[in-house]
Write a protein that holds these residues in place. Structure first.
Motif, mmCIF file in Angstrom:
data_model
loop_
_atom_site.group_PDB
_atom_site.id
_atom_site.type_symbol
_atom_site.label_atom_id
_atom_site.label_comp_id
_atom_site.label_asym_id
_atom_site.label_seq_id
_atom_site.Cartn_x
_atom_site.Cartn_y
_atom_site.Cartn_z
ATOM 1 N N SER A 92 32.417 50.714 43.894
ATOM 2 C CA SER A 92 31.662 50.432 42.679
ATOM 3 C C SER A 92 30.612 51.508 42.432
ATOM 4 C CB SER A 92 30.979 49.065 42.791
ATOM 5 O OG SER A 92 31.931 48.055 43.039
ATOM 6 N N LEU A 119 34.418 47.662 48.629
ATOM 7 C CA LEU A 119 34.319 47.382 47.207
ATOM 8 C C LEU A 119 32.978 47.838 46.642
ATOM 9 C CD1 LEU A 119 35.687 46.215 44.714
ATOM 10 C CD2 LEU A 119 34.717 43.997 45.293
ATOM 11 N N GLU A 154 37.092 35.413 42.196
ATOM 12 C CA GLU A 154 36.114 35.419 43.284
ATOM 13 C C GLU A 154 35.081 34.309 43.116
ATOM 14 O OE1 GLU A 154 32.170 36.061 44.679
ATOM 15 O OE2 GLU A 154 32.758 36.711 42.687
ATOM 16 N N ASP A 173 34.983 45.244 54.491
ATOM 17 C CA ASP A 173 34.330 44.391 53.505
ATOM 18 C C ASP A 173 33.387 45.175 52.593
ATOM 19 O OD1 ASP A 173 35.616 42.390 54.864
ATOM 20 O OD2 ASP A 173 33.843 41.700 55.945
ATOM 21 N N LEU A 205 31.742 41.122 46.800
ATOM 22 C CA LEU A 205 32.367 40.958 45.501
ATOM 23 C C LEU A 205 31.351 40.633 44.422
ATOM 24 C CD1 LEU A 205 35.560 39.003 46.524
ATOM 25 C CD2 LEU A 205 35.555 41.062 45.139
ATOM 26 N N SER A 220 42.284 40.174 46.822
ATOM 27 C CA SER A 220 41.391 39.410 45.951
ATOM 28 C C SER A 220 40.473 40.306 45.131
ATOM 29 C CB SER A 220 40.556 38.433 46.790
ATOM 30 O OG SER A 220 39.830 39.111 47.792
ATOM 31 N N TRP A 221 40.460 41.615 45.440
ATOM 32 C CA TRP A 221 39.662 42.554 44.647
ATOM 33 C C TRP A 221 40.423 43.084 43.438
ATOM 34 C CZ3 TRP A 221 37.819 46.378 49.046
ATOM 35 C CH2 TRP A 221 37.020 45.675 49.960
ATOM 36 N N GLU A 279 38.904 42.733 39.902
ATOM 37 C CA GLU A 279 37.665 43.484 39.725
ATOM 38 C C GLU A 279 37.949 44.981 39.582
ATOM 39 O OE1 GLU A 279 34.891 42.044 39.300
ATOM 40 O OE2 GLU A 279 35.116 40.052 40.152
ATOM 41 N N LEU A 280 38.838 45.503 40.431
ATOM 42 C CA LEU A 280 39.140 46.928 40.385
ATOM 43 C C LEU A 280 39.845 47.302 39.085
ATOM 44 C CD1 LEU A 280 40.222 47.525 44.083
ATOM 45 C CD2 LEU A 280 38.099 48.271 42.980
ATOM 46 N N ALA A 314 42.283 48.017 49.724
ATOM 47 C CA ALA A 314 41.581 46.968 48.980
ATOM 48 C C ALA A 314 42.166 45.618 49.340
ATOM 49 C CB ALA A 314 41.698 47.194 47.477
ATOM 50 N N TYR A 315 41.310 44.644 49.558
ATOM 51 C CA TYR A 315 41.788 43.267 49.690
ATOM 52 C C TYR A 315 42.437 42.852 48.377
ATOM 53 C CZ TYR A 315 38.973 42.732 53.954
ATOM 54 O OH TYR A 315 38.442 42.859 55.209
#
Length: 444
Positions: free
Chosen positions: A99, A95, A406, A92, A18, A116-117, A120-121, A113-114
């Motif tokens: 990117s 991401l 994150e 893992d 992340l 928690s992403w 960001e996404l 995707a997790y």
């Protein structure tokens, strides 16, 4: 949210991914395919010949199942080819791969995707906005657990994907250890005082037996286990974009854990995230707070276990869910966007998901799946599966989807680790984490 497909966790690697990916994502958030404000699927022709790419984020066996599903969808829609692959060697790593793909223009139409992403996404500008699409009654958006829907929704109300996996934390206990200690099994009415008392009695340093366990790696596996206790005390993680976890509720939550770890010394402190589950499977730890991803390994190790909802405070047994997502991306091609949406609608339907998540040992995505024969088989195969499914009702809140989560999570995880190892007091540690996190949250 399982932090690896083997369920033992790679939260530290996840945080590193992340952190590295945030640089790429912030760099590519300017000129994007979706910057026009037009809906990505406007002008979609359902009969157009199109190929969509699906990064599944799965290990070998699950990837084989995914490839079969892609082929099934193609058989039903011959004009749509689903190009299926894991996308990266490890979930893992997805991401970072995404990117780099955003920068080079080589990214999929749908990816795992997790949860928690999500922030960001969304900040990348490459995601579709499915907000209007999921409102169609035929999609059945309300059939997904509330926490999963919230995880797929950004702070500004944009829906970037649909749930791919749902889970929650409950109390899993070793019946053999409880019987040896002549203790009654945990119930759904347990308080944290009951939990603490049982952990003390189960603990036997001379035999390397521990009452309970907790990760002190400082990763998300450390952090998210605190949130249920925070919520049970009436606290919240954020107030807008400002840290709120260092409230009296947060301090009380962390003090509950500190007392077990430091005063009673009945908590195994796992520095890696990797050890506490195997120790539980092998009968060395009496109780863990964990999720349905443990069930397969518990069956494989023939562990004599039971499942109860988390202990509570003042009758509140709230838990946390770690939903993962299927994220839909925009390539400035309405036919790819529209086909991706239709594929996700089919993939997460009651009928298809019963062949997917239940087949690989996960909880079903939709409440309505409890009436399927696949769910009946799942509950029979995995004792405790019904309890985890029922416990979804206690997952009433979702973790924030701000891009700054994150960094905040790492700071909170470090503070928890310090406290449980007797190196800091709860109030001081949480205040320090809040101070470190304020800037990242404000900028997200």
């Amino acid at each position: 949210m399982r932090y690896s497909r083997t369920a033992t966790g790679r939260a530290t690697a996840l945080c590193a991914a992340l952190a590295a990916a945030a640089v790429f994502l912030s760099a590519c958030s300017g000129s994007t395919p979706s910057s026009s404000g037009k809906d990505a699927a406007e002008g979609y022709d359902p009969k157009a010949t199109v190929e969509i790419t699906w990064w599944t984020g799965q290990t070998t066996e699950a990837e084989k199942a995914a490839e079969k599903l892609g082929a099934q969808y193609h058989a039903l829609h011959p004009n749509v080819t689903v190009k299926t692959s894991p996308g990266a060697t490890l979930t893992d790593d997805l991401l970072t791969k995404l990117s780099a793909g955003f920068t080079g223009g080589n990214y999929p139409d749908v990816s795992y995707a997790y949860g928690s992403w999500a922030g960001e996404l969304a900040n990348s500008g490459r995601t579709q906005d499915l907000s209007d699409y999921v409102k169609d009654p035929a999609f059945g958006w309300d059939d997904f657990p509330a926490a999963a829907r919230e995880t797929a929704t950004t702070a500004d109300g944009k829906v970037i994907g649909v749930p791919a996996l749902v889970d929650n934390l409950a109390l899993i206990y070793n019946k053999t250890m409880f019987d040896a200690a002549e203790l009654a099994y945990p119930t759904d009415d347990w308080t944290w005082d009951d939990f603490r008392a049982a952990a003390k009695k189960l603990n036997d340093p001379a035999k390397n037996f521990y009452g309970t366990a907790y990760s002190v790696s400082g990763g998300e596996d450390t952090t998210w286990h605190l949130w249920p206790l925070l919520w049970q005390h009436g606290g919240k993680i954020l107030d807008g974009k400002k840290p709120a976890f260092n409230s009296d509720a947060g301090v009380a939550a962390l003090e509950t854990l500190r007392a077990i770890a430091v005063d009673d010394k009945s908590m195994y402190l796992d520095q890696t995230d990797e050890k506490y589950s195997p120790l539980f499977w092998s009968g060395r730890i009496g109780m863990i707070m964990s999720g349905p991803w443990e069930l397969l390994e518990l069956a494989n190790h023939k562990t004599n276990y039971g499942v109860a909802q988390l202990p509570g405070y003042d009758g509140n047994h709230e838990t946390v869910s770690g939903p993962d997502l299927w994220v839909a991306y925009n390539h400035d091609d309405p036919n790819r966007a529209g086909a991706s949406r239709d594929f996700l609608k089919w993939l997460t339907s009651k009928e298809t998901d019963a062949k997917w998540n239940l087949a690989i040992g996960n909880l079903p995505l939709r409440t309505s799946e409890q009436s399927t024969p696949q769910f009946t088989a799942y509950v029979k195969q995995y004792p405790g599966g019904q309890k985890f499914f029922d416990n979804l009702k206690n997952a009433k809140q979702a973790r924030p989807t701000l891009a700054g989560y994150e960094e905040m999570s790492r700071n909170v995880g470090d503070s928890i680790a310090q406290v449980l190892q007797g190196k800091a007091k709860p109030k001081d540690a949480l205040d320090a984490a809040a101070k470190k996190s304020a800037g990242a949250l404000e900028d997200s």
